[in-house]
Motif scaffolding. Structure first.
Motif, PDB file in Angstrom:
ATOM      1  N   UNK A 183       0.827  -1.210   0.000  1.00  0.00           N
ATOM      2  CA  UNK A 183       0.000   0.000   0.000  1.00  0.00           C
ATOM      3  C   UNK A 183       0.856   1.253   0.000  1.00  0.00           C
ATOM      4  N   UNK A 184       1.939   1.252   0.811  1.00  0.00           N
ATOM      5  CA  UNK A 184       2.821   2.407   0.849  1.00  0.00           C
ATOM      6  C   UNK A 184       3.501   2.628  -0.501  1.00  0.00           C
ATOM      7  N   UNK A 185       3.929   1.526  -1.137  1.00  0.00           N
ATOM      8  CA  UNK A 185       4.592   1.651  -2.432  1.00  0.00           C
ATOM      9  C   UNK A 185       3.630   2.173  -3.497  1.00  0.00           C
ATOM     10  N   UNK A 186       2.378   1.691  -3.446  1.00  0.00           N
ATOM     11  CA  UNK A 186       1.401   2.147  -4.424  1.00  0.00           C
ATOM     12  C   UNK A 186       1.044   3.611  -4.196  1.00  0.00           C
ATOM     13  N   UNK A 187       0.958   4.021  -2.931  1.00  0.00           N
ATOM     14  CA  UNK A 187       0.673   5.420  -2.635  1.00  0.00           C
ATOM     15  C   UNK A 187       1.795   6.317  -3.143  1.00  0.00           C
ATOM     16  N   UNK A 188       3.047   5.881  -2.928  1.00  0.00           N
ATOM     17  CA  UNK A 188       4.195   6.640  -3.427  1.00  0.00           C
ATOM     18  C   UNK A 188       4.162   6.725  -4.946  1.00  0.00           C
ATOM     19  N   UNK A 189       3.783   5.637  -5.588  1.00  0.00           N
ATOM     20  CA  UNK A 189       3.712   5.640  -7.055  1.00  0.00           C
ATOM     21  C   UNK A 189       2.648   6.602  -7.547  1.00  0.00           C
ATOM     22  N   UNK A 190       1.501   6.651  -6.830  1.00  0.00           N
ATOM     23  CA  UNK A 190       0.444   7.579  -7.238  1.00  0.00           C
ATOM     24  C   UNK A 190       0.899   9.019  -7.106  1.00  0.00           C
ATOM     25  N   UNK A 191       1.644   9.310  -6.046  1.00  0.00           N
ATOM     26  CA  UNK A 191       2.142  10.673  -5.850  1.00  0.00           C
ATOM     27  C   UNK A 191       3.124  11.043  -6.954  1.00  0.00           C
ATOM     28  N   UNK A 192       4.023  10.089  -7.291  1.00  0.00           N
ATOM     29  CA  UNK A 192       5.026  10.366  -8.306  1.00  0.00           C
ATOM     30  C   UNK A 192       4.398  10.555  -9.679  1.00  0.00           C
ATOM     31  N   UNK A 193       3.262   9.905  -9.937  1.00  0.00           N
ATOM     32  CA  UNK A 193       2.638   9.976 -11.246  1.00  0.00           C
ATOM     33  C   UNK A 193       1.578  11.067 -11.320  1.00  0.00           C
ATOM     34  N   UNK A 194       1.406  11.865 -10.266  1.00  0.00           N
ATOM     35  CA  UNK A 194       0.391  12.910 -10.259  1.00  0.00           C
ATOM     36  C   UNK A 194       0.732  13.983 -11.289  1.00  0.00           C
ATOM     37  N   UNK A 195      -0.282  14.446 -12.026  1.00  0.00           N
ATOM     38  CA  UNK A 195      -0.099  15.505 -13.016  1.00  0.00           C
ATOM     39  C   UNK A 195      -0.172  16.850 -12.298  1.00  0.00           C
ATOM     40  N   UNK A 196       0.908  17.607 -12.349  1.00  0.00           N
ATOM     41  CA  UNK A 196       1.010  18.866 -11.602  1.00  0.00           C
ATOM     42  C   UNK A 196       0.636  20.079 -12.438  1.00  0.00           C
ATOM     43  N   UNK A 197       0.624  19.960 -13.759  1.00  0.00           N
ATOM     44  CA  UNK A 197       0.233  21.082 -14.606  1.00  0.00           C
ATOM     45  C   UNK A 197      -0.321  20.571 -15.927  1.00  0.00           C
ATOM     46  N   UNK A 198      -1.121  21.421 -16.578  1.00  0.00           N
ATOM     47  CA  UNK A 198      -1.734  21.051 -17.845  1.00  0.00           C
ATOM     48  C   UNK A 198      -1.997  22.310 -18.655  1.00  0.00           C
ATOM     49  N   UNK A 199      -1.932  22.211 -19.980  1.00  0.00           N
ATOM     50  CA  UNK A 199      -2.261  23.325 -20.869  1.00  0.00           C
ATOM     51  C   UNK A 199      -3.656  23.096 -21.446  1.00  0.00           C
ATOM     52  N   UNK A 212      -6.566  21.803 -12.882  1.00  0.00           N
ATOM     53  CA  UNK A 212      -6.093  20.656 -13.661  1.00  0.00           C
ATOM     54  C   UNK A 212      -7.211  19.637 -13.816  1.00  0.00           C
ATOM     55  N   UNK A 213      -7.904  19.328 -12.716  1.00  0.00           N
ATOM     56  CA  UNK A 213      -9.003  18.372 -12.772  1.00  0.00           C
ATOM     57  C   UNK A 213     -10.128  18.880 -13.664  1.00  0.00           C
ATOM     58  N   UNK A 214     -10.412  20.190 -13.582  1.00  0.00           N
ATOM     59  CA  UNK A 214     -11.476  20.773 -14.400  1.00  0.00           C
ATOM     60  C   UNK A 214     -11.171  20.644 -15.884  1.00  0.00           C
ATOM     61  N   UNK A 215      -9.904  20.856 -16.257  1.00  0.00           N
ATOM     62  CA  UNK A 215      -9.532  20.764 -17.666  1.00  0.00           C
ATOM     63  C   UNK A 215      -9.675  19.340 -18.184  1.00  0.00           C
ATOM     64  N   UNK A 216      -9.348  18.360 -17.340  1.00  0.00           N
ATOM     65  CA  UNK A 216      -9.531  16.969 -17.750  1.00  0.00           C
ATOM     66  C   UNK A 216     -11.005  16.670 -18.012  1.00  0.00           C
ATOM     67  N   UNK A 217     -11.873  17.081 -17.077  1.00  0.00           N
ATOM     68  CA  UNK A 217     -13.303  16.829 -17.223  1.00  0.00           C
ATOM     69  C   UNK A 217     -13.843  17.545 -18.455  1.00  0.00           C
ATOM     70  N   UNK A 218     -13.430  18.788 -18.633  1.00  0.00           N
ATOM     71  CA  UNK A 218     -13.898  19.575 -19.773  1.00  0.00           C
ATOM     72  C   UNK A 218     -13.488  18.947 -21.099  1.00  0.00           C
ATOM     73  N   UNK A 219     -12.259  18.450 -21.159  1.00  0.00           N
ATOM     74  CA  UNK A 219     -11.756  17.847 -22.392  1.00  0.00           C
ATOM     75  C   UNK A 219     -12.583  16.628 -22.791  1.00  0.00           C
ATOM     76  N   UNK A 220     -12.849  15.753 -21.808  1.00  0.00           N
ATOM     77  CA  UNK A 220     -13.567  14.529 -22.145  1.00  0.00           C
ATOM     78  C   UNK A 220     -15.064  14.777 -22.341  1.00  0.00           C
ATOM     79  N   UNK A 221     -15.599  15.826 -21.724  1.00  0.00           N
ATOM     80  CA  UNK A 221     -16.983  16.177 -22.020  1.00  0.00           C
ATOM     81  C   UNK A 221     -17.144  16.616 -23.464  1.00  0.00           C
ATOM     82  N   UNK A 222     -16.194  17.405 -23.929  1.00  0.00           N
ATOM     83  CA  UNK A 222     -16.237  17.835 -25.329  1.00  0.00           C
ATOM     84  C   UNK A 222     -15.984  16.669 -26.278  1.00  0.00           C
TER      85      UNK A 222
END
Length: 315
Positions: A183-199, A212-222
């Protein structure tokens, strides 16, 4: 097997002391010479292991016994008969830190046996820890559709397995520790793979996690709900890029009813380390117990594809 064909079966009950086991290895070497032209099977409690992966728990020094056992098998020209079921066949019945499991029982064969019976194997059942074995539980008659019978029997097996886990002492604790590390290793992996910025589509950069989350939702809604969904596509324009188009014969093959072999192949194609389902049973359990449970599981699966009825998962 032809009426005039002979086989030799030797039943073994090995001594507990290394020096006494040497007589057994010498005897097997002598018998091997007499059985060189006859299918020969040797099985039972050898009271010895072949390597360290056949021991779980605190054990004494087994190096000499292991080396002599392997040398005796080699000299006798014996090889393991394929096995299904439980890996460990003996337990010292201790629930303390001295809990010990070993693989002391096995079946060996010579090359003549392998040539005559190439598909033979044996099934290793769980060492008995109660008056009820999984085999006996599974063979109980349950009235109902096939899927209901399977789920009821799987549920009835759980108390037996819980008792066995308790008798294995600190193995459960080790499993819990391993899960914690995972569980600790998976949590660390999730943190390392987190998207910190988006255009966004206009090229503006967003670093706020909410944006960042809003842009993801907006993209897939469109993408999934926009005007593109209403555009018709002529499949003929896709054919030049299609690597393979199925023939009418192949299409008809896809419509054939499932067979028992299809069910077994699908089960055995699932990796052993895949997560178990809601009932807690992994594919590894069904593979190991297939000689016992396979027929009824197959019947339940085929019944589902025939009727379309699926039991509700209990909460």
């Amino acid at each position: 097997m032809a009426d005039n064909e002979s086989v030799i079966i030797t039943v073994v009950y090995g001594a507990s002391e290394v020096i006494d086991c040497r007589n057994l290895w010498i005897t097997l070497e002598t018998l091997a010479q007499q059985c060189s032209d006859i299918p020969w099977m040797v099985g039972g409690d050898f009271n010895a292991v072949r390597d360290l992966n056949e021991v779980c728990g605190i054990s004494g020094n087994i190096r000499m016994a292991t080396e002599e056992f392997n040398a005796g098998i080699l000299e006798a020209g014996l090889i393991p008969l394929p096995m299904q079921g439980e890996w460990f066949t003996w337990h010292n019945c201790s629930s303390s830190m001295r809990s010990l499991w070993k693989r002391l029982d096995r079946i060996l064969i010579n090359d003549r046996w392998l040539a005559r019976f190439p598909s033979a194997y044996y099934h290793s059942l769980t060492p008995r820890t109660s008056d009820h074995s999984p085999l006996n539980i599974w063979h109980h008659e349950i009235v109902g559709i096939p899927m209901y019978a399977v789920t009821r029997k799987l549920k009835a097996l759980k108390p037996v397995f819980r008792l066995q886990r308790r008798n294995k002492g600190d193995l459960t604790m080790n499993v819990q520790l391993a899960k914690g590390f995972l569980d600790e290793a998976q949590q660390l992996r999730r943190v390392m793979r987190r998207i910190l910025q988006i255009n966004d589509e206009n090229g503006f950069r967003h670093t706020d996690l909410g944006e960042v989350a809003h842009e993801f939702v907006s993209y897939y809604q469109n993408l999934l709900g926009g005007t593109r969904r209403r555009l018709s596509v002529d499949i003929r324009y896709l054919r030049p890029w299609a690597r393979h188009s199925i023939t009418d014969e192949e299409a008809n093959q896809l419509l054939l009813p499932l067979s028992a072999d299809d069910v077994k192949q699908a089960m055995f194609d699932i990796a052993d380390d895949k997560a178990p389902g809601p009932d807690g049973y992994s594919s590894r359990f069904f593979k190991a117990a297939w000689p016992v449970v396979g027929e009824e599981v197959t019947r339940a699966v085929l019944d589902f594809f025939s009727t379309g009825k699926l039991l509700k998962i209990p909460e």
